[in-house]
Motif scaffolding. Structure first.
Motif, PDB file in Angstrom:
ATOM      1  N   GLY A  76       0.829  -1.200   0.000  1.00 27.78           N
ATOM      2  CA  GLY A  76       0.000   0.000   0.000  1.00 27.78           C
ATOM      3  C   GLY A  76       0.858   1.242   0.000  1.00 27.78           C
ATOM      4  O   GLY A  76       1.818   1.334   0.768  1.00 27.78           O
ATOM      5  N   GLN A  77       0.530   2.203  -0.876  1.00 26.26           N
ATOM      6  CA  GLN A  77       1.293   3.446  -0.977  1.00 26.26           C
ATOM      7  C   GLN A  77       0.350   4.642  -0.947  1.00 26.26           C
ATOM      8  O   GLN A  77      -0.772   4.574  -1.452  1.00 26.26           O
ATOM      9  N   VAL A  78       0.852   5.728  -0.372  1.00 27.78           N
ATOM     10  CA  VAL A  78       0.088   6.977  -0.280  1.00 27.78           C
ATOM     11  C   VAL A  78       0.860   8.065  -1.001  1.00 27.78           C
ATOM     12  O   VAL A  78       2.060   8.253  -0.750  1.00 27.78           O
ATOM     13  N   ASP A  79       0.179   8.790  -1.914  1.00 31.48           N
ATOM     14  CA  ASP A  79       0.857   9.851  -2.655  1.00 31.48           C
ATOM     15  C   ASP A  79       0.743  11.183  -1.923  1.00 31.48           C
ATOM     16  O   ASP A  79       0.237  11.251  -0.797  1.00 31.48           O
ATOM     17  N   ALA A  80       1.231  12.247  -2.570  1.00 28.26           N
ATOM     18  CA  ALA A  80       1.282  13.567  -1.927  1.00 28.26           C
ATOM     19  C   ALA A  80      -0.108  14.117  -1.624  1.00 28.26           C
ATOM     20  O   ALA A  80      -0.264  14.958  -0.733  1.00 28.26           O
ATOM     21  N   LEU A  81      -1.139  13.658  -2.363  1.00 29.13           N
ATOM     22  CA  LEU A  81      -2.506  14.126  -2.134  1.00 29.13           C
ATOM     23  C   LEU A  81      -3.280  13.219  -1.190  1.00 29.13           C
ATOM     24  O   LEU A  81      -4.510  13.262  -1.130  1.00 29.13           O
ATOM     25  N   LYS A  82      -2.535  12.388  -0.447  1.00 20.99           N
ATOM     26  CA  LYS A  82      -3.135  11.490   0.543  1.00 20.99           C
ATOM     27  C   LYS A  82      -4.087  10.491  -0.105  1.00 20.99           C
ATOM     28  O   LYS A  82      -5.110  10.124   0.477  1.00 20.99           O
ATOM     29  N   GLN A  83      -3.759  10.035  -1.300  1.00 20.74           N
ATOM     30  CA  GLN A  83      -4.532   8.993  -1.966  1.00 20.74           C
ATOM     31  C   GLN A  83      -3.861   7.642  -1.740  1.00 20.74           C
ATOM     32  O   GLN A  83      -2.649   7.513  -1.918  1.00 20.74           O
ATOM     33  N   LEU A  84      -4.649   6.648  -1.360  1.00 24.54           N
ATOM     34  CA  LEU A  84      -4.121   5.323  -1.057  1.00 24.54           C
ATOM     35  C   LEU A  84      -4.268   4.401  -2.263  1.00 24.54           C
ATOM     36  O   LEU A  84      -5.359   4.251  -2.816  1.00 24.54           O
ATOM     37  N   TYR A  85      -3.143   3.807  -2.674  1.00 32.34           N
ATOM     38  CA  TYR A  85      -3.127   2.813  -3.748  1.00 32.34           C
ATOM     39  C   TYR A  85      -2.691   1.485  -3.142  1.00 32.34           C
ATOM     40  O   TYR A  85      -1.691   1.428  -2.419  1.00 32.34           O
ATOM     41  N   VAL A  86      -3.443   0.413  -3.442  1.00 32.24           N
ATOM     42  CA  VAL A  86      -3.123  -0.877  -2.837  1.00 32.24           C
ATOM     43  C   VAL A  86      -2.967  -1.955  -3.910  1.00 32.24           C
ATOM     44  O   VAL A  86      -3.622  -1.917  -4.949  1.00 32.24           O
ATOM     45  N   ASP A  87      -2.070  -2.897  -3.636  1.00 30.18           N
ATOM     46  CA  ASP A  87      -1.917  -4.099  -4.441  1.00 30.18           C
ATOM     47  C   ASP A  87      -2.249  -5.277  -3.550  1.00 30.18           C
ATOM     48  O   ASP A  87      -1.700  -5.410  -2.446  1.00 30.18           O
ATOM     49  N   LEU A  88      -3.160  -6.152  -4.004  1.00 31.50           N
ATOM     50  CA  LEU A  88      -3.694  -7.210  -3.166  1.00 31.50           C
ATOM     51  C   LEU A  88      -3.029  -8.551  -3.431  1.00 31.50           C
ATOM     52  O   LEU A  88      -2.494  -8.797  -4.516  1.00 31.50           O
TER      53      LEU A  88
END
Length: 289
Positions: A214-226
């Protein structure tokens, strides 16, 4: 009994040699594990050979091996310190690059000088996604053996700068989940906590145990790989929602300007609508990439 003593002595010698070699390599720096120059190549091989002999040749004096390792450590270490201050010494120890293509033409004499074949040159170009020599403005064979390639202007990839498009600066995303475990330090680096992370996971309906990364970008958006690749994860909509909100505010202010009867209020709402539209336009590079 003697075999047992020999086995134990080989084990101790090997462990000591590995520790010493690791320490020496760390001191010599990262160049020892990247693209090596001729001198570093010879040094690395020799240190490895000495370490191997020290580990298994129990007949020889261990101290003599350490002396040899010390010589092969201090020589490149001192040479590296000297080359930091002298360009001539750098060229002598590390060599220098050779131009092999200029203005789309191969310099055959330079290829022969480096004992480089046309097949090897074409292979190196293909690794750079270059398949026509005529597309190359300039190519240099570096002292490390790598090929540096500059394409002609008309063959270079198109960038936003070429088109006069302004883009927002890229910030490093923070990895906040790895192998299903929350990483507290990256979370605190971007000013977030576990509560925020659990809330975001609940929004997309994904349990923490099913998240590989799980990664969070500068705009506080969460991207996840399951772990379960069959599941589809919805893309974060923070940017789209913010852009839509800005446009809606501009449209509402313009509507107020049209519906209000007071002239001063009409001018005020119209001015605010223009300003909000400008803000939305300025935010396009940040919110639409």
């Amino acid at each position: 009994m003697k075999r047992m003593q020999d086995w134990t002595w080989v084990l101790l010698r090997a462990l000591g040699s590995v520790v010493i070699l690791f320490a020496l390599t760390r001191i010599l720096g990262k160049k020892q594990i990247s693209q090596l120059t001729f001198f570093e190549y010879v040094t690395g091989i020799t240190l490895g050979e000495i370490t191997g002999y020290l580990s298994t040749d129990i007949e020889n004096n261990y101290f003599h091996g350490l002396v040899a390792m010390s010589v092969w450590f201090f020589l490149p270490f001192i040479a590296e310190l000297l080359t930091l201050r002298s360009k001539k010494l750098r060229e002598w120890f590390e060599g220098k690059g050779t131009i092999v293509i200029k203005e789309g033409k191969i310099l055959e004499d330079n290829l022969k000088k480096e004992r480089y074949t046309a097949d090897e040159l074409l292979e190196q170009l293909r690794t750079k996604s270059v398949f026509r020599v005529a597309d190359v403005e300039f190519a240099m064979l570096e002292s490390s053996g790598d090929l540096s390639v500059l394409l002609k202007k008309e063959n270079q990839p198109l960038t936003p700068a070429n088109m006069g498009i302004q883009v927002a600066p890229e910030e490093e995303p923070q990895t906040v989940i790895m192998d299903g475990n929350i990483m507290d330090e990256p979370l605190s680096t971007i000013g977030l906590n576990r509560g925020w992370l659990h809330t975001e996971l609940e929004k997309i309906g994904i349990p923490l145990e099913n998240v590989f990364l799980g990664q969070v970008d500068a705009l506080k958006q969460l991207y996840v790989d399951l772990y379960d690749d069959q599941l589809n994860v919805p893309e974060p909509q923070n940017k789209a929602v913010l852009m839509a909100t800005l446009k809606k505010c501009a449209a509402d202010l313009e509507l107020y300007a049209l519906s209000v009867q007071n002239p001063e209020a009409k001018v005020m709402y119209g001015d605010c609508s223009e300003r909000m539209s400008k803000v939305a336009k300025d935010m396009v590079p940040l919110l639409t990439r």
